[in-house]
Design an enzyme around this catalytic site. Structure first.
Site, short mmCIF file in Angstrom:
data_model
loop_
_atom_site.label_atom_id
_atom_site.label_comp_id
_atom_site.label_asym_id
_atom_site.label_seq_id
_atom_site.Cartn_x
_atom_site.Cartn_y
_atom_site.Cartn_z
N GLU A 68 42.67 43.50 42.71
CA GLU A 68 43.92 42.87 42.26
C GLU A 68 44.19 43.18 40.80
O GLU A 68 43.29 43.07 39.96
CB GLU A 68 43.81 41.35 42.48
CG GLU A 68 43.72 41.00 43.97
CD GLU A 68 43.14 39.60 44.24
OE1 GLU A 68 43.11 38.78 43.32
OE2 GLU A 68 42.72 39.37 45.39
N GLU A 99 41.28 38.67 49.31
CA GLU A 99 39.90 39.14 49.10
C GLU A 99 39.23 39.54 50.41
O GLU A 99 38.47 40.50 50.44
CB GLU A 99 39.09 38.06 48.39
CG GLU A 99 39.44 37.85 46.94
CD GLU A 99 40.77 37.14 46.74
OE1 GLU A 99 41.29 36.54 47.70
OE2 GLU A 99 41.29 37.19 45.61
N PHE A 146 35.85 34.05 44.03
CA PHE A 146 36.68 34.39 45.20
C PHE A 146 35.89 35.12 46.27
O PHE A 146 36.41 35.43 47.33
CB PHE A 146 37.88 35.25 44.79
CG PHE A 146 38.65 34.72 43.60
CD1 PHE A 146 38.61 33.37 43.26
CD2 PHE A 146 39.40 35.58 42.80
CE1 PHE A 146 39.31 32.89 42.15
CE2 PHE A 146 40.10 35.10 41.71
CZ PHE A 146 40.06 33.76 41.38
N HIS A 183 36.53 29.17 38.51
CA HIS A 183 36.57 30.49 37.88
C HIS A 183 35.35 30.72 36.99
O HIS A 183 35.40 31.48 36.04
CB HIS A 183 37.85 30.67 37.05
CG HIS A 183 39.08 30.81 37.88
ND1 HIS A 183 39.56 29.78 38.68
CD2 HIS A 183 39.93 31.84 38.05
CE1 HIS A 183 40.66 30.19 39.30
NE2 HIS A 183 40.91 31.44 38.93
#
Ligand SMILES: Cc1ncc(C[n+]2csc(CCOP(=O)(O)OP(=O)(O)O)c2C)c(N)n1
Lengths: 338, 381, 319
Positions: free
Chosen positions: A30, A61, A87, A130
């Site tokens: 991405e 993903e 992810f 994250h």
């Protein structure tokens, strides 16, 4: 000696060279196209140099890794980037039930040269989704390699090895290591060597003491934790504590345990530090392996250090509380030592 | 500041607020656990104090600010908050006497000494591991001339975490009972057994080797060579033997240890001498006194305020009530009750099943008159 | 008139006889599996495609079997046999005998031969197939990929991710929906809102629909879809409506007797039988029966697979 590369420069260079050397290498993920060049800039410049083989993907993903699987089955060498390591859960099915299975369940009649690169780790205030270090969830998956270079490894070289491998590899980068310079040589106060220089993903041995002495404590750690080591080793050396740090780049499968067991038996005191949580983790597995081969040779129980078993907060002081710091490792070292 | 200090107390402020100061002048005096030291101006300028006399500051907290123009504390605090670059409390110089490496501290602790003891010998130096070793070498070369009480504190032979290693005299059933108790005591373990029965030599009891005869010289040597820390006698049947070994060996400087089974209860203010064996479920009541070298089998109770002499031997289940007074070398059978305030004179022998309600003179022999008849049970077939 | 020749089952002729022969081969093999299971000779499970043979035969025969890539799912025996006709390789694989296509590791749901791959995770193969098609496109092989998906599997998000990418990047892939109206025991109406056949259209993917009751018509549609994918280098979606005659796997059919009786009326084999000459029909039936019977006999005589199979040792590291 020329200035050492930063981790991100090393990785970027390796991707460029891999693409230049082999037209089967394709890179996708991405937001990786120039001028942005990926969230952490590892792919910067790639799409300009190789516009036909660098793809920016939708946010998917599972399919990023799924496509990579198909490409790998059909003769390409895909390198997929997942923007944040967190992810990777969305790609777990593709990694565990597809990538890791195809070569084995088709009885070795296909290869799956796949690399999934992804940054793990906290310390940047990105908060619970994250900042994690989820690599342990993929450790122990048969036929899947998990590789995590430290700043004492040549990250680019490790990445080239992963790309060259016929096996699927989850390649863990650490966000905080990206801007740091790699340290690949000994200094006046720090001995740097490889336990197994010829291995695909070698283990680094660092010592803050010279030949002829034996270590007081053995520290086994990996990846992002390595950022603490230059300062920690110096601090311990000021305190006359001789530390031997062993830093494997291959988290799974674990490297052969014998040299680690020998080192553990030599010092008699072992600390295992990892960035993620410790329960059922990499350190737990390492400790179990060590106990299997050096029970009775240790002066005290192995101590594991990792993140607190909770989410990783965004606020700085809370995040600091949850994550491993130089001090937590230092305290663990002092604990086994006293 | 000292290695362990994280705060300092401002004991004196040497300048007026707003006064003009020159670099290097003393502006205030601070105190840590280890010393008092001066804090000097780092620049020329006008001083504004951010701490007051008696205030406690953490390391890194600002003491004062020196500005190019006179400035109020509020302005300075606001400025500090905006840049978050505090004026650092300086590390005290010349306080190196209180510093040592962690390795040095740990080696010291492992050896049962305090690092401060070493630091006192090397003033003004950062103590290293080598210094600790040198200190220990010099210590062991010096004869110990302190009194026992002081020695216990200053040169504790059994620092926390160190296991007391025992030599057991006698390798019979008493030894087995002692080893059973030691197996449950983390801080003590047996390293050797001595016994005059030569057929036992070279063999072992519950894994503990029988190393030779009951020989004071040999045991003394083990202790001097730091192979053992103390002795306990397992023989309960021969009181003269117990006494002879205890007296001769104590005189020879061999230390005796108590072995107290962890299930035994010892009350507050109870005093227990040396060389005693106190087995499972015994009770030493509060304020009771136990002398030296007694052997108490399981379930004995020396009730509160009772006094027990030396070299006595008890079978299981000997129960005293309060304020009993038992002389030296008394021997008790199994299942004996002793009423309050009863005295049992020295060298007496009290048979199993006796209930004592009057004082027993010294050198008495008591045999229970309790009797029973045995007859055949009638069984219906 | 055709006679049963040795290459009878893999002939590229696109005629009723051949389709019938291939479909019957699949039917007999699947029935053998159920029988072998009942006899305790089959370890694990099978998902037979009884009733859906036409979809396998018509679509696979529309592909270029020399180069095209096929991904299939848990119900893949029909696709496999239509692709390579290797009855022995399939039987041995499922029965754990020597000579199985994946050494007995894969078993019924995990088959591999040449350009044919299957996996037992619903939907997961969709992006793999897109990746494979992309690889073929990048390598300029002219091959396309096909992926078979059941109607139940259309509930998986990854399928739509794959369609999105395939359309976005012009990936030559044919998505084949085998819509048998049921997923294990759950009817389609209980799993899906809206119409499955319009879903790919949202991504701008051309959608073809066909009924497996008429294998030749289905084949013609498949040929058109494959042609478009190959020529225009873009995805297409082929929705095949079909019926599962047998249970989901074994003895797990929860449908009513009336419903099954109705489905039996839609057996595509019946449809072809009516078109064929009775004598020819008998010939084919005998040939197929013989072929499957011999294969079963022969495979059951083979030794069980050895335990140190290569696939299990790849890159395993030190244990
Ligand atoms: C990810 C996943 N979830 C569930 C299953 C279990 N499962 C196997 S087949 C099946 C039904 C699939 O239905 P459909 O896609 O309609 O295919 P059909 O069986 O009708 O051919 C289910 C739920 C599976 N194999 N994979």
């Amino acid at each position: 000696m020329s200035q050492m590369l930063t981790n991100v420069e090393s990785l970027r260079g390796a991707l460029h060279n891999a693409m230049a050397d082999d037209s089967a290498v394709v890179v996708f993920g991405e937001d990786i196209l120039d001028p942005y060049g990926g969230a952490f800039k590892v792919t910067k410049g790639l799409s300009t140099a190789f516009p036909q083989r660098v793809f920016t993907t939708p946010i998917c993903e599972g399919s990023i890794v799924g496509m990579a699987n198909g490409l790998a089955l059909r003769g390409m060498r895909p390198v997929a980037e997942l923007m944040f390591g967190d992810f990777i859960t969305l790609a777990a099915d593709q990694l565990i039930n597809h990538a890791a299975k195809f070569p084995a369940m088709y009885n070795g009649r296909v290869t799956l040269p796949l690399v999934v690169r992804t940054p793990m780790g906290g310390g940047r205030g990105y908060g619970p989704t994250h900042s994690q270090s989820l690599e342990r969830m993929f450790c122990g998956v048969p036929h899947l390699s998990v590789v995590a270079p430290s700043i004492f490894h040549d990250a680019g070289k490790s990445l080239r090895a992963a790309i060259a491998s016929a096996q699927p590899v989850v390649f863990i980068e650490n966000k905080l290591l990206y801007p740091l310079r790699q340290q690949l040589h000994s200094t006046a106060t720090l001995q740097h060597e490889f336990l197994d220089a010829e291995a695909e993903y070698p283990t680094v041995r660092l010592r803050n003491f010279g030949a002829g002495n034996s270590p007081d404590v053995t520290l086994i750690t990996n990846g992002g934790i390595s950022r603490f080591l230059p300062s920690l080793l110096q601090r311990l050396s000021d305190e006359e504590i001789r530390l031997e740090a062993l830093i494997p780049a291959s988290l799974s499968p674990l490297p052969p345990i014998a040299p680690f067991a020998a080192a553990a038996a030599n010092s008699g005191r072992v600390v295992i530090a990892e960035e993620g949580t410790t329960s059922n983790g990499w350190g737990a597995e390492f400790a179990a392996r060590l106990y299997e081969s050096c029970m009775g040779k240790l002066a005290c129980p192995i101590v594991r250090v990792g993140a607190l078993p909770t989410v990783i907060p965004a606020a700085k002081q809370l995040e600091d509380e949850v994550l491993v710091s130089e001090t937590t490792i230092l305290n663990a070292i002092l604990k086994v030592f006293s | 500041m000292g290695a362990n200090d994280t705060t300092a107390i401002i004991v004196e402020i040497a300048k007026q607020p707003g006064e003009q100061v020159r670099k290097g002048e003393v502006i205030c005096v601070a105190e840590t656990t280890k010393s008092i030291f001066d804090i000097e101006a780092t620049h020329d300028g006008w001083i504004t104090f951010l701490a007051e006399t008696g205030g406690e500051l953490a390391v890194g907290e600002p003491v004062a600010a020196i500005c190019d123009t006179p400035t109020s504390a509020e302005e300075i605090l606001a400025f500090i908050a905006s840049v978050s670059a505090p004026v650092i409390l300086p590390q005290a110089e010349g306080d190196a006497a209180a510093s040592w490496t962690m390795k040095a501290e740990m080696v010291a602790r492992q050896q049962g000494i305090e690092i401060q003891q070493v630091a006192a010998v090397f003033p003004g130096k950062k103590i290293t591991e080598a210094d600790v070793h040198q200190f220990l070498a010099e210590q062991s070369a010096k004869p110990i001339s302190v009194t026992a009480a002081v020695r216990d504190l200053v040169n504790d032979p059994y620092p926390a975490g160190r296991v007391q290693r025992l030599v057991i005299v006698g390798g019979g059933e008493g030894a087995v009972q002692i080893l059973d108790a030691l197996a449950k005591i983390p801080g003590q373990h047996a390293v050797a057994i001595v016994d005059d029965n030569a057929t036992l030599h070279g063999r072992s009891v519950a894994g503990v080797p029988v190393v030779g005869p009951v020989d004071a010289t040999h045991v003394k040597q083990m202790i001097q060579q730091n192979q053992a820390d103390g002795v306990v006698i397992s023989v309960s049947t021969s009181i003269p033997f117990r006494q002879r070994i205890f007296d001769e060996w104590s005189a020879a400087g061999i230390p005796f240890a108590n072995v107290v089974h962890p299930s035994a209860q010892v009350g507050i203010n109870a005093a227990i001498g040396a060389g005693n064996v106190i087995l499972a479920f015994c009770q030493i009541g509060p304020c009771a006194t136990v002398g030296n070298n007694n052997f108490l089998s399981a379930y004995c109770s020396i009730e509160h305020h009772s006094t027990l002499g030396n070299h006595c031997s008890f079978g299981p289940g000997v129960i005293t009530s309060s304020r009993a007074n038992i002389g030296d070398r008394a021997r008790f059978g199994t299942g004996i009750f002793i009423e309050p305030h009863i005295t049992v004179g020295h060298d007496s022998v009290v048979g199993s099943g006796c209930i004592l309600w009057s004082d027993v003179p010294a050198e008495s022999v008591l045999k229970s008159k309790l009797n029973y008849a045995i007859r055949q049970k009638k069984v219906k077939r | 008139m055709m006679t049963a020749s040795p290459n009878f089952f893999t002939s590229t002729d696109q005629t009723a006889e051949h389709f019938y022969a291939q479909m019957l081969l699949i039917r007999h093999t699947e029935q053998q599996f159920l029988q072998l299971f009942a006899q305790g000779k089959l370890n694990g499970t099978v998902h037979t495609c009884i009733g859906q043979e036409a979809s396998a035969v018509a679509v696979v025969n529309a592909l270029d079997l020399q180069r095209d890539v096929i991904f299939s799912n848990h119900r893949a025996h029909g696709h496999f046999l239509a692709y390579c006709g290797d009855v022995e390789g399939l039987l041995a694989e499922v029965l754990g005998r020597e000579g199985g296509v994946c050494g007995g590791i894969g078993g019924t749901q995990h088959l591999y031969t040449r350009n044919f791959y299957t996996n037992g995770i619903q939907g997961g193969i969709a992006p793999c197939a897109v990746g494979a098609a992309l690889a073929e496109k990048m390598q300029g092989s002219g091959a396309i990929a096909t992926v078979f998906l059941g109607d139940g599997t259309m509930g998986q998000g990854v399928v739509y991710e794959s369609m999105n990418i395939a359309a976005l990047w012009g990936v030559p892939i044919l998505f084949v929906l085998e819509d048998n109206g049921i997923a294990q025991t759950t009817p389609k109406q209980q799993e899906h809102a809206g119409d499955l056949t319009t879903r790919a259209q949202t991504f701008g993917i051309q959608t073809f629909t066909a009924d497996s009751f008429d294998p030749l018509a289905l084949h013609a549609t498949a040929v058109a879809a494959v042609g478009m994918v190959r020529q225009q280098q873009c995805p297409a979606f082929l929705a095949v409506s079909c019926y599962r005659l047998g249970p989901h796997s074994k003895g797990d059919d929860t449908r009513s007797a009336e419903e099954i009786a109705m489905i039996e009326q839609r057996d595509p084999l019946r449809h072809l039988e009516l078109q064929l000459d009775p004598q020819q029909l008998r010939q084919i039936q005998q040939a197929v029966e013989e072929r499957v019977r011999l294969a079963v006999e022969q495979v059951l005589e083979r030794p069980l697979v050895a335990t140190n199979t290569t696939g299990l040792t790849i890159g395993r590291g030190e244990e």
